[in-house]
Design a protein around this motif. Structure first.
Motif, PDB file in Angstrom:
ATOM      1  N   ARG A 405       0.812  -1.219   0.000  1.00  0.00           N
ATOM      2  CA  ARG A 405       0.000   0.000   0.000  1.00  0.00           C
ATOM      3  C   ARG A 405       0.846   1.270   0.000  1.00  0.00           C
ATOM      4  NH1 ARG A 405      -2.954  -3.058   4.252  1.00  0.00           N
ATOM      5  NH2 ARG A 405      -4.669  -4.124   3.201  1.00  0.00           N
ATOM      6  N   VAL A 406       2.183   1.144   0.066  1.00  0.00           N
ATOM      7  CA  VAL A 406       3.063   2.313   0.054  1.00  0.00           C
ATOM      8  C   VAL A 406       3.222   2.779  -1.395  1.00  0.00           C
ATOM      9  CG1 VAL A 406       5.335   3.208   0.633  1.00  0.00           C
ATOM     10  CG2 VAL A 406       4.289   1.457   2.082  1.00  0.00           C
ATOM     11  N   THR A 407       2.791   3.986  -1.681  1.00  0.00           N
ATOM     12  CA  THR A 407       2.917   4.540  -3.027  1.00  0.00           C
ATOM     13  C   THR A 407       4.195   5.375  -3.123  1.00  0.00           C
ATOM     14  OG1 THR A 407       1.608   6.470  -2.387  1.00  0.00           O
ATOM     15  CG2 THR A 407       0.422   4.582  -3.314  1.00  0.00           C
ATOM     16  N   ARG A 408       4.646   5.578  -4.350  1.00  0.00           N
ATOM     17  CA  ARG A 408       5.885   6.315  -4.578  1.00  0.00           C
ATOM     18  C   ARG A 408       5.766   7.773  -4.114  1.00  0.00           C
ATOM     19  NH1 ARG A 408      10.286   5.742  -8.061  1.00  0.00           N
ATOM     20  NH2 ARG A 408       9.372   3.792  -8.842  1.00  0.00           N
ATOM     21  N   ASP A 409       4.639   8.424  -4.448  1.00  0.00           N
ATOM     22  CA  ASP A 409       4.527   9.834  -4.091  1.00  0.00           C
ATOM     23  C   ASP A 409       4.438  10.025  -2.581  1.00  0.00           C
ATOM     24  OD1 ASP A 409       2.085   8.592  -3.985  1.00  0.00           O
ATOM     25  OD2 ASP A 409       0.937  10.354  -4.579  1.00  0.00           O
ATOM     26  N   TYR A 410       3.808   9.088  -1.867  1.00  0.00           N
ATOM     27  CA  TYR A 410       3.737   9.235  -0.411  1.00  0.00           C
ATOM     28  C   TYR A 410       5.099   8.963   0.233  1.00  0.00           C
ATOM     29  CZ  TYR A 410       1.483   9.423   4.138  1.00  0.00           C
ATOM     30  OH  TYR A 410       1.117   9.797   5.411  1.00  0.00           O
ATOM     31  N   ALA A 411       5.867   8.035  -0.329  1.00  0.00           N
ATOM     32  CA  ALA A 411       7.216   7.802   0.182  1.00  0.00           C
ATOM     33  C   ALA A 411       8.089   9.035  -0.021  1.00  0.00           C
ATOM     34  CB  ALA A 411       7.833   6.578  -0.502  1.00  0.00           C
ATOM     35  N   TYR A 412       7.971   9.690  -1.195  1.00  0.00           N
ATOM     36  CA  TYR A 412       8.716  10.928  -1.429  1.00  0.00           C
ATOM     37  C   TYR A 412       8.240  12.040  -0.497  1.00  0.00           C
ATOM     38  CZ  TYR A 412      10.863   9.045  -5.659  1.00  0.00           C
ATOM     39  OH  TYR A 412      11.599   8.297  -6.533  1.00  0.00           O
ATOM     40  N   PHE A 413       6.955  12.064  -0.194  1.00  0.00           N
ATOM     41  CA  PHE A 413       6.429  13.066   0.730  1.00  0.00           C
ATOM     42  C   PHE A 413       7.059  12.899   2.116  1.00  0.00           C
ATOM     43  CE2 PHE A 413       3.215  13.895   4.052  1.00  0.00           C
ATOM     44  CZ  PHE A 413       3.110  15.265   3.910  1.00  0.00           C
ATOM     45  N   ILE A 414       7.169  11.668   2.584  1.00  0.00           N
ATOM     46  CA  ILE A 414       7.799  11.426   3.892  1.00  0.00           C
ATOM     47  C   ILE A 414       9.273  11.816   3.856  1.00  0.00           C
ATOM     48  CG2 ILE A 414       8.383   9.633   5.575  1.00  0.00           C
ATOM     49  CD1 ILE A 414       5.892   8.133   4.743  1.00  0.00           C
ATOM     50  N   GLU A 415       9.957  11.467   2.761  1.00  0.00           N
ATOM     51  CA  GLU A 415      11.388  11.789   2.657  1.00  0.00           C
ATOM     52  C   GLU A 415      11.617  13.299   2.653  1.00  0.00           C
ATOM     53  OE1 GLU A 415      15.032  11.213  -0.572  1.00  0.00           O
ATOM     54  OE2 GLU A 415      13.237   9.952  -0.687  1.00  0.00           O
ATOM     55  N   ASN A 416      10.802  14.035   1.908  1.00  0.00           N
ATOM     56  CA  ASN A 416      10.972  15.487   1.867  1.00  0.00           C
ATOM     57  C   ASN A 416      10.664  16.133   3.204  1.00  0.00           C
ATOM     58  OD1 ASN A 416      11.650  15.316  -0.852  1.00  0.00           O
ATOM     59  ND2 ASN A 416       9.554  15.650  -1.545  1.00  0.00           N
ATOM     60  N   ARG A 417       9.630  15.658   3.896  1.00  0.00           N
ATOM     61  CA  ARG A 417       9.333  16.185   5.224  1.00  0.00           C
ATOM     62  C   ARG A 417      10.460  15.860   6.199  1.00  0.00           C
ATOM     63  NH1 ARG A 417       4.373  18.192   6.827  1.00  0.00           N
ATOM     64  NH2 ARG A 417       3.432  19.223   5.019  1.00  0.00           N
ATOM     65  N   LEU A 418      11.057  14.685   6.062  1.00  0.00           N
ATOM     66  CA  LEU A 418      12.170  14.304   6.935  1.00  0.00           C
ATOM     67  C   LEU A 418      13.368  15.229   6.718  1.00  0.00           C
ATOM     68  CD1 LEU A 418      13.087  12.103   9.013  1.00  0.00           C
ATOM     69  CD2 LEU A 418      14.048  10.875   7.057  1.00  0.00           C
ATOM     70  N   ARG A 419      13.645  15.572   5.473  1.00  0.00           N
ATOM     71  CA  ARG A 419      14.762  16.481   5.183  1.00  0.00           C
ATOM     72  C   ARG A 419      14.497  17.875   5.746  1.00  0.00           C
ATOM     73  NH1 ARG A 419      18.191  13.989   1.835  1.00  0.00           N
ATOM     74  NH2 ARG A 419      17.396  12.370   0.450  1.00  0.00           N
ATOM     75  N   GLU A 420      13.262  18.348   5.603  1.00  0.00           N
ATOM     76  CA  GLU A 420      12.940  19.672   6.130  1.00  0.00           C
ATOM     77  C   GLU A 420      12.996  19.708   7.648  1.00  0.00           C
ATOM     78  OE1 GLU A 420       9.139  20.606   4.597  1.00  0.00           O
ATOM     79  OE2 GLU A 420       9.767  20.631   2.489  1.00  0.00           O
ATOM     80  N   ARG A 421      12.563  18.642   8.292  1.00  0.00           N
ATOM     81  CA  ARG A 421      12.483  18.643   9.758  1.00  0.00           C
ATOM     82  C   ARG A 421      13.869  18.580  10.398  1.00  0.00           C
ATOM     83  NH1 ARG A 421       8.557  17.017  13.411  1.00  0.00           N
ATOM     84  NH2 ARG A 421       9.322  17.370  15.529  1.00  0.00           N
ATOM     85  N   TYR A 422      14.741  17.720   9.864  1.00  0.00           N
ATOM     86  CA  TYR A 422      16.053  17.502  10.495  1.00  0.00           C
ATOM     87  C   TYR A 422      17.210  18.032   9.653  1.00  0.00           C
ATOM     88  CZ  TYR A 422      13.307  14.494  13.506  1.00  0.00           C
ATOM     89  OH  TYR A 422      12.367  14.013  14.389  1.00  0.00           O
ATOM     90  N   ARG A 423      16.931  18.922   8.704  1.00  0.00           N
ATOM     91  CA  ARG A 423      17.958  19.605   7.903  1.00  0.00           C
ATOM     92  C   ARG A 423      18.883  18.603   7.215  1.00  0.00           C
ATOM     93  NH1 ARG A 423      21.134  24.091  10.832  1.00  0.00           N
ATOM     94  NH2 ARG A 423      21.665  24.478   8.633  1.00  0.00           N
ATOM     95  N   LEU A 424      18.276  17.682   6.516  1.00  0.00           N
ATOM     96  CA  LEU A 424      19.029  16.661   5.803  1.00  0.00           C
ATOM     97  C   LEU A 424      19.136  16.985   4.314  1.00  0.00           C
ATOM     98  CD1 LEU A 424      17.633  13.405   7.473  1.00  0.00           C
ATOM     99  CD2 LEU A 424      19.736  14.643   8.001  1.00  0.00           C
ATOM    100  N   GLU A 425      19.093  18.281   3.958  1.00  0.00           N
ATOM    101  CA  GLU A 425      19.268  18.644   2.553  1.00  0.00           C
ATOM    102  C   GLU A 425      20.686  18.291   2.112  1.00  0.00           C
ATOM    103  OE1 GLU A 425      18.375  20.766   4.859  1.00  0.00           O
ATOM    104  OE2 GLU A 425      16.348  21.467   4.431  1.00  0.00           O
ATOM    105  N   GLY A 426      20.776  17.506   1.060  1.00  0.00           N
ATOM    106  CA  GLY A 426      22.071  17.069   0.569  1.00  0.00           C
ATOM    107  C   GLY A 426      22.592  15.801   1.187  1.00  0.00           C
ATOM    108  N   VAL A 427      21.909  15.261   2.179  1.00  0.00           N
ATOM    109  CA  VAL A 427      22.330  14.027   2.850  1.00  0.00           C
ATOM    110  C   VAL A 427      21.532  12.867   2.261  1.00  0.00           C
ATOM    111  CG1 VAL A 427      22.524  12.821   5.052  1.00  0.00           C
ATOM    112  CG2 VAL A 427      22.894  15.284   4.955  1.00  0.00           C
ATOM    113  N   PRO A 428      22.178  11.791   1.803  1.00  0.00           N
ATOM    114  CA  PRO A 428      21.452  10.669   1.186  1.00  0.00           C
ATOM    115  C   PRO A 428      20.756   9.800   2.224  1.00  0.00           C
ATOM    116  CG  PRO A 428      23.791  10.207   1.188  1.00  0.00           C
ATOM    117  CD  PRO A 428      23.639  11.605   1.720  1.00  0.00           C
TER     118      PRO A 428
END
Length: 521
Positions: A405-428
């Motif tokens: 049930r995990v869709t690609r766009d929702y997985a990307y949504f979680i990843e982008n929110r994770l980067r914004e929350r913990y300042r992981l821009e540029g971190v793989p």
């Protein structure tokens, strides 16, 4: 202990360094003048750590600008070394260039050894005797190709300088790689970081050939800067030398903690720059884009370049501006590199991650899918638990009710929110979605026990073979009525002619099998 390896061009210095260090770090080619910058490689012999410094070939009669820069690099290596090894070509014999180098080394305040290279067989040992004329002692016959005499050379090197304390380990140092297209200012930026002309800088593209490591200290933090050769499109790489230099640049990115992708501000962020940033991302290192030569850039829309990089790259790296020539914003690049390394090594507590997970669900409901056993039932994806499982790069695990049930766009949504929350821009960052009913590795023992019958009733609860009816007590095939003796479907009474349930005799009133009359047709 540093040992400078010097000599005339194309005498086998880089091949000898690779043989002594048991590596292939130094670029080796049949063409003369391949090595330009000095490259330090570490090795160990009889429990003593040695640092061998490979240098470019020195021809004191060459007046070319690049040749002069190579000579300056060789002199800098001798000034920083504890000992020197003069490599000569035994097959070519004693040449004027060897005598000029020997005269230069005799004036240097450090011990010097002579290595007569290219003696590949025992019958060629006599060729080394000619180099006694250099006045630097007994020449050592070696073969970089076959390994002949390399142990004797290392013994002589280790005996030159008294044993010293080993350098501090580089395990906690941040490896910062400068990668990018040719002639975008990587070597100039490394010299600006180092505060000296550590590597050769030339307007000609493709000057850097080796990946040069340079340890520095910035704000009490140890960094290892890695200058690399320019990476062009694969279709434009025509000769083998450029292929191998680009290959070393990719390996340098794989060994780095942080990569600064250098771009020419006059050209903006090109497609090749984005490819190199993707290469750094797949190598597992944190990434930032640097628009160098900002002092001469004109009509560059910085907001557009940042938006384009964020659209094309999943890591959403920061886009910074700098000028290696004037030093503008150079310190900010080091601050950003240290911050990226720290964020890549940080471990986020599990309670914070689960609060973040609940906020993500509140901001956007998980999708409704048809995964799992209830295919088509429309059950919604549920995010149950989140934790961090690794660092450098950070890896997270989210427990869900069904991975289907995990869709690609929702997985990307979680990843982008994770980067914004913990300042992981540029971190793989890596996110694993684990189904709730997936068997963990330690559950394999229980699964094997179930398959072996551990969950079945024991033998005491099963009927024994003696209590089961034997084949003799079962009615034989001959005692059963044949198909011919059974009434056909036409001769059977219909449903309407059968007595109803109320009119049928009960089981108690029915005659037993023994009292029933035999069936007749």
């Amino acid at each position: 202990m540093k040992v400078a390896i010097v000599g005339y061009p194309n005498v086998g210095k880089s091949s000898l360094v690779n043989r002594l260090t048991e590596s292939r770090e130094a670029v080796v080619h049949e063409r003369a003048g391949i090595t330009r910058d000095r490259k330090e490689l570490r090795t160990e012999w009889n429990g003593r750590a040695l640092t061998l410094v490979d240098t470019g070939g020195v021809d004191l009669e060459d007046r070319d600008v690049l040749a002069r820069q190579i000579q300056d690099q060789a002199r800098a290596a001798l000034a920083d070394a504890d000992a020197a090894v003069l490599v000569v070509d035994a097959r070519a014999g004693l040449r004027p260039g060897d005598q000029e180098m020997a005269e230069l080394l005799r004036r240097a305040p450090l011990p010097v050894l002579v290595a007569a290279n290219k003696i590949d067989t025992v019958k060629d040992l006599s060729l080394a005797a000619e180099f006694y004329a250099l006045g630097l002692g007994e020449p050592i016959a070696v073969s970089a190709a076959q390994g002949l005499g390399t142990g004797d050379l290392l013994d002589r090197i280790a005996a030159l300088v008294p044993e010293a304390a080993d350098d501090a380990a580089d395990d906690d140092a941040i490896r910062l790689a400068l990668i990018g297209r040719p002639n975008v200012g990587k070597s100039s930026l490394l010299n600006r970081f180092a505060g000296s002309e550590r590597v050769i800088v030339s307007p000609e593209a493709g000057t850097t050939r080796d990946a040069i490591d340079l340890p520095i200290t910035y704000n009490d933090r140890r960094l290892i800067l890695v200058d690399t050769a320019g990476i062009r499109r694969q279709a434009k790489v025509g000769e083998s030398l450029e292929y191998y230099t680009a290959l070393r640049s990719r390996r340098a990115a794989e060994r780095a903690d942080v990569a600064l992708v250098m771009c020419d501000a006059s050209d903006g962020i090109t497609t090749q720059d984005l490819r190199i940033a993707e290469l750094a991302m797949h190598s597992g290192c944190a990434t930032a884009l640097v628009l160098n030569k900002w002092d001469i850039a004109e009509n560059v829309d910085l907001d557009y370049e940042r938006a384009r990089a964020h659209k094309k790259l999943r890591l959403r790296p920061r886009v910074l501006t700098a000028s290696a020539l004037t030093g503008r914003h150079v310190d900010r690049l080091l601050i950003e590199a240290v911050a990226l390394a720290d964020r890549s090594r940080t471990r986020i507590p599990t309670p914070q991650l689960n609060r973040f997970l609940s906020e993500v669900v509140a901001a956007r409901q998980p999708p409704v899918g048809a995964g799992g056993k209830g295919a088509g039932s429309g059950h919604r994806l549920r995010l149950l638990f989140m934790s961090q499982t690794a660092e450098s790069p950070p890896r997270f695990s989210i427990q869900v009710n069904s991975r289907a049930r995990v869709t690609r766009d929702y997985a990307y949504f979680i990843e982008n929110r994770l980067r914004e929350r913990y300042r992981l821009e540029g971190v793989p960052a890596i996110i694993d979605f684990v189904a709730r009913n997936e068997r963990r590795p330690d559950d394999g023992r229980e699964a094997r026990a179930r398959r072996s019958g551990a969950g079945r009733p024991s033998g005491a609860g099963r009927p024994s073979a003696a209590s089961r009816p034997s084949a003799a007590s079962r009615p034989s095939e001959a005692g059963r009525p044949s198909e011919a003796g059974r009434p056909s479907a036409a001769g059977r009474p219909s449903e309407a002619g059968r007595p109803s349930g109320a009119g049928r005799p009960s089981a108690a009133g029915r005659p037993s099998a023994a009292g029933r009359p035999p069936a007749t047709t």
